[in-house]
Design a protein around this motif. Structure first.
Motif, PDB file in Angstrom:
ATOM      1  N   SER A   1       0.834  -1.210   0.000  1.00 30.06           N
ATOM      2  CA  SER A   1       0.000   0.000   0.000  1.00 30.06           C
ATOM      3  C   SER A   1       0.865   1.255   0.000  1.00 30.06           C
ATOM      4  CB  SER A   1      -0.932   0.015   1.214  1.00 30.06           C
ATOM      5  OG  SER A   1      -0.192   0.136   2.413  1.00 30.06           O
ATOM      6  N   ILE A   2       0.322   2.294  -0.573  1.00 32.88           N
ATOM      7  CA  ILE A   2       0.908   3.639  -0.532  1.00 32.88           C
ATOM      8  C   ILE A   2      -0.198   4.581  -0.088  1.00 32.88           C
ATOM      9  CG2 ILE A   2       1.944   5.498  -1.886  1.00 32.88           C
ATOM     10  CD1 ILE A   2       3.015   3.331  -3.799  1.00 32.88           C
ATOM     11  N   GLU A   3       0.100   5.472   0.853  1.00 34.61           N
ATOM     12  CA  GLU A   3      -0.911   6.406   1.340  1.00 34.61           C
ATOM     13  C   GLU A   3      -0.601   7.810   0.852  1.00 34.61           C
ATOM     14  OE1 GLU A   3      -3.739   7.291   5.128  1.00 34.61           O
ATOM     15  OE2 GLU A   3      -2.165   5.776   5.280  1.00 34.61           O
ATOM     16  N   LEU A   4      -1.583   8.427   0.203  1.00 32.60           N
ATOM     17  CA  LEU A   4      -1.456   9.803  -0.272  1.00 32.60           C
ATOM     18  C   LEU A   4      -2.015  10.757   0.775  1.00 32.60           C
ATOM     19  CD1 LEU A   4      -2.617   9.390  -3.982  1.00 32.60           C
ATOM     20  CD2 LEU A   4      -0.282   9.394  -3.097  1.00 32.60           C
ATOM     21  N   ASN A   5      -1.342  11.915   0.921  1.00 33.69           N
ATOM     22  CA  ASN A   5      -1.758  12.874   1.945  1.00 33.69           C
ATOM     23  C   ASN A   5      -2.393  14.136   1.378  1.00 33.69           C
ATOM     24  OD1 ASN A   5       0.397  14.258   0.858  1.00 33.69           O
ATOM     25  ND2 ASN A   5       1.742  13.994   2.633  1.00 33.69           N
ATOM     26  N   GLY A   6      -2.681  14.133   0.077  1.00 36.36           N
ATOM     27  CA  GLY A   6      -3.316  15.295  -0.543  1.00 36.36           C
ATOM     28  C   GLY A   6      -2.353  16.290  -1.147  1.00 36.36           C
ATOM     29  N   SER A   7      -1.066  16.200  -0.788  1.00 34.97           N
ATOM     30  CA  SER A   7      -0.079  17.161  -1.292  1.00 34.97           C
ATOM     31  C   SER A   7       0.787  16.570  -2.396  1.00 34.97           C
ATOM     32  CB  SER A   7       0.812  17.646  -0.143  1.00 34.97           C
ATOM     33  OG  SER A   7       1.564  16.576   0.399  1.00 34.97           O
ATOM     34  N   SER A   8       0.624  15.286  -2.692  1.00 37.58           N
ATOM     35  CA  SER A   8       1.454  14.654  -3.704  1.00 37.58           C
ATOM     36  C   SER A   8       0.611  13.690  -4.523  1.00 37.58           C
ATOM     37  CB  SER A   8       2.614  13.897  -3.040  1.00 37.58           C
ATOM     38  OG  SER A   8       2.111  12.870  -2.189  1.00 37.58           O
ATOM     39  N   SER A   9       1.181  13.234  -5.619  1.00 39.33           N
ATOM     40  CA  SER A   9       0.503  12.261  -6.476  1.00 39.33           C
ATOM     41  C   SER A   9       1.434  11.083  -6.702  1.00 39.33           C
ATOM     42  CB  SER A   9       0.109  12.906  -7.816  1.00 39.33           C
ATOM     43  OG  SER A   9       1.266  13.364  -8.507  1.00 39.33           O
ATOM     44  N   LEU A  10       0.927  10.081  -7.386  1.00 44.73           N
ATOM     45  CA  LEU A  10       1.709   8.883  -7.672  1.00 44.73           C
ATOM     46  C   LEU A  10       1.444   8.448  -9.100  1.00 44.73           C
ATOM     47  CD1 LEU A  10       3.415   6.482  -6.234  1.00 44.73           C
ATOM     48  CD2 LEU A  10       1.233   5.264  -6.331  1.00 44.73           C
ATOM     49  N   PHE A  11       2.517   8.135  -9.846  1.00 42.94           N
ATOM     50  CA  PHE A  11       2.392   7.498 -11.150  1.00 42.94           C
ATOM     51  C   PHE A  11       2.638   6.012 -10.983  1.00 42.94           C
ATOM     52  CE2 PHE A  11       3.775  11.778 -12.788  1.00 42.94           C
ATOM     53  CZ  PHE A  11       2.571  12.086 -13.387  1.00 42.94           C
ATOM     54  N   ALA A  12       1.832   5.173 -11.637  1.00 38.44           N
ATOM     55  CA  ALA A  12       2.003   3.732 -11.524  1.00 38.44           C
ATOM     56  C   ALA A  12       1.749   3.057 -12.859  1.00 38.44           C
ATOM     57  CB  ALA A  12       1.052   3.157 -10.471  1.00 38.44           C
ATOM     58  N   GLU A  13       2.460   1.972 -13.110  1.00 38.08           N
ATOM     59  CA  GLU A  13       2.206   1.138 -14.277  1.00 38.08           C
ATOM     60  C   GLU A  13       0.768   0.645 -14.161  1.00 38.08           C
ATOM     61  OE1 GLU A  13       1.563  -2.207 -16.544  1.00 38.08           O
ATOM     62  OE2 GLU A  13       1.915  -2.501 -14.405  1.00 38.08           O
ATOM     63  N   SER A  14      -0.015   0.834 -15.199  1.00 36.27           N
ATOM     64  CA  SER A  14      -1.467   0.708 -15.078  1.00 36.27           C
ATOM     65  C   SER A  14      -1.920  -0.668 -14.613  1.00 36.27           C
ATOM     66  CB  SER A  14      -2.139   1.052 -16.413  1.00 36.27           C
ATOM     67  OG  SER A  14      -1.671   0.209 -17.445  1.00 36.27           O
ATOM     68  N   HIS A  15      -1.231  -1.737 -15.014  1.00 36.31           N
ATOM     69  CA  HIS A  15      -1.686  -3.081 -14.675  1.00 36.31           C
ATOM     70  C   HIS A  15      -1.344  -3.476 -13.240  1.00 36.31           C
ATOM     71  CE1 HIS A  15      -2.897  -3.663 -18.794  1.00 36.31           C
ATOM     72  NE2 HIS A  15      -1.695  -3.313 -19.206  1.00 36.31           N
ATOM     73  N   SER A  16      -0.608  -2.646 -12.521  1.00 39.97           N
ATOM     74  CA  SER A  16      -0.257  -2.960 -11.134  1.00 39.97           C
ATOM     75  C   SER A  16      -1.347  -2.521 -10.152  1.00 39.97           C
ATOM     76  CB  SER A  16       1.060  -2.273 -10.751  1.00 39.97           C
ATOM     77  OG  SER A  16       0.911  -0.860 -10.745  1.00 39.97           O
ATOM     78  N   PHE A  17      -2.304  -1.713 -10.584  1.00 42.14           N
ATOM     79  CA  PHE A  17      -3.337  -1.199  -9.690  1.00 42.14           C
ATOM     80  C   PHE A  17      -4.306  -2.300  -9.267  1.00 42.14           C
ATOM     81  CE2 PHE A  17      -7.699   0.791  -9.567  1.00 42.14           C
ATOM     82  CZ  PHE A  17      -7.597   1.224  -8.249  1.00 42.14           C
ATOM     83  N   LEU A  18      -4.598  -2.342  -7.960  1.00 44.64           N
ATOM     84  CA  LEU A  18      -5.508  -3.334  -7.413  1.00 44.64           C
ATOM     85  C   LEU A  18      -6.774  -2.676  -6.870  1.00 44.64           C
ATOM     86  CD1 LEU A  18      -5.551  -6.411  -7.090  1.00 44.64           C
ATOM     87  CD2 LEU A  18      -4.633  -6.094  -4.776  1.00 44.64           C
ATOM     88  N   THR A  19      -6.627  -1.774  -5.869  1.00 42.86           N
ATOM     89  CA  THR A  19      -7.792  -1.107  -5.299  1.00 42.86           C
ATOM     90  C   THR A  19      -7.356   0.161  -4.580  1.00 42.86           C
ATOM     91  OG1 THR A  19      -9.785  -1.456  -3.961  1.00 42.86           O
ATOM     92  CG2 THR A  19      -7.722  -2.317  -3.074  1.00 42.86           C
ATOM     93  N   MET A  20      -8.338   0.991  -4.202  1.00 45.81           N
ATOM     94  CA  MET A  20      -8.047   2.244  -3.508  1.00 45.81           C
ATOM     95  C   MET A  20      -9.249   2.677  -2.696  1.00 45.81           C
ATOM     96  SD  MET A  20      -8.303   4.858  -6.736  1.00 45.81           S
ATOM     97  CE  MET A  20      -9.899   5.278  -7.458  1.00 45.81           C
ATOM     98  N   GLU A  21      -8.998   3.546  -1.725  1.00 53.67           N
ATOM     99  CA  GLU A  21     -10.084   4.130  -0.953  1.00 53.67           C
ATOM    100  C   GLU A  21     -10.832   5.151  -1.802  1.00 53.67           C
ATOM    101  OE1 GLU A  21      -9.151   4.056   3.642  1.00 53.67           O
ATOM    102  OE2 GLU A  21      -7.593   5.202   2.611  1.00 53.67           O
TER     103      GLU A  21
END
Length: 223
Positions: A84-104
């Protein structure tokens, strides 16, 4: 509060427990099971434009919306590690599209077009799902997971297919792996992605292409 639990060893899966009214968004095709009373919807998270950009960059136009109460189980397609990676509203994340599983539900799932050379020539589904907002994202690494924290000005060259994700504020560019002989015969892909710190980089230890090459000789052929 949504409860997440990563289970398993070499083929990990994710259990998510939702209270009444709580929801998560998951990438299509990763659902293993859900409680019968959970609502399940297919939606364009972020609207039509965000869905279209996701589709163009190799991800899914629609995502799955799961609403509690109940428990849902999700998993990736290959042996590997869920994290998991947690975002705090001040940053973003780039990810290889097929690695995404789920999010809040408080996370925004968008996409950004790859640089032309990377997207057209590398042919390796290069990163570029974009996540922002607040909350947890769960990604799936093929094989093992390597995390590297780069200092300001520090650079790393990553073979394109091994790049899983990186912080959205980092600079990056594309360079060839080597000369023509290296590109054609080294079996290391055609491009490096060079990323500059500060920030965190996440890597797969294997790629979908490598796994496919191992399996391909054992696939029965007609005739």
């Amino acid at each position: 509060m949504v409860s997440f639990s990563i289970e398993g060893a070499d083929m990990q899966y994710l259990k998510v427990a939702l209270a009444s009214g709580e929801k998560i968004y998951a990438d299509s095709g990763h659902l293993i099971s859900k409680d019968k009373n959970m609502a399940f919807n297919t939606i364009m998270q972020g609207g039509f434009l965000a869905g279209l950009k996701r589709a163009v960059t190799g991800s899914t136009f629609f995502v799955s919306e799961l609403v509690g109460p109940g428990e849902v189980v999700l998993a990736g397609y290959f042996p590997g590690k869920i994290f998991s990676i947690e975002l705090n509203g001040s940053s973003s994340l780039f990810a290889e599209s097929h690695s995404f599983l789920t999010m809040e539900q408080s996370v925004i799932y968008d996409a950004q077009m790859a640089r032309l050379g990377a997207g057209i020539l590398a042919g390796e589904g290069l990163f570029l799902a974009r996540f922002s907002g607040h909350g947890k994202i769960f990604l799936h690494a093929y094989g093992g997971l390597i995390e590297k924290e780069l200092k300001p000005g520090e650079r790393i060259q990553v073979e394109a297919g091994h790049l899983l994700a990186f912080d959205g504020n980092m600079n990056y560019n594309i360079s060839k792996v080597g000369g023509i002989k290296s590109m054609l015969f080294a079996h290391e892909g055609w491009f490096f992605v060079e990323i500059e710190g500060p920030g965190r980089v996440y890597l797969h230890t294997t790629t979908a292409q490598q796994l496919a090459r191992v399996v391909e000789p054992y696939i029965p052929r007609q005739g």
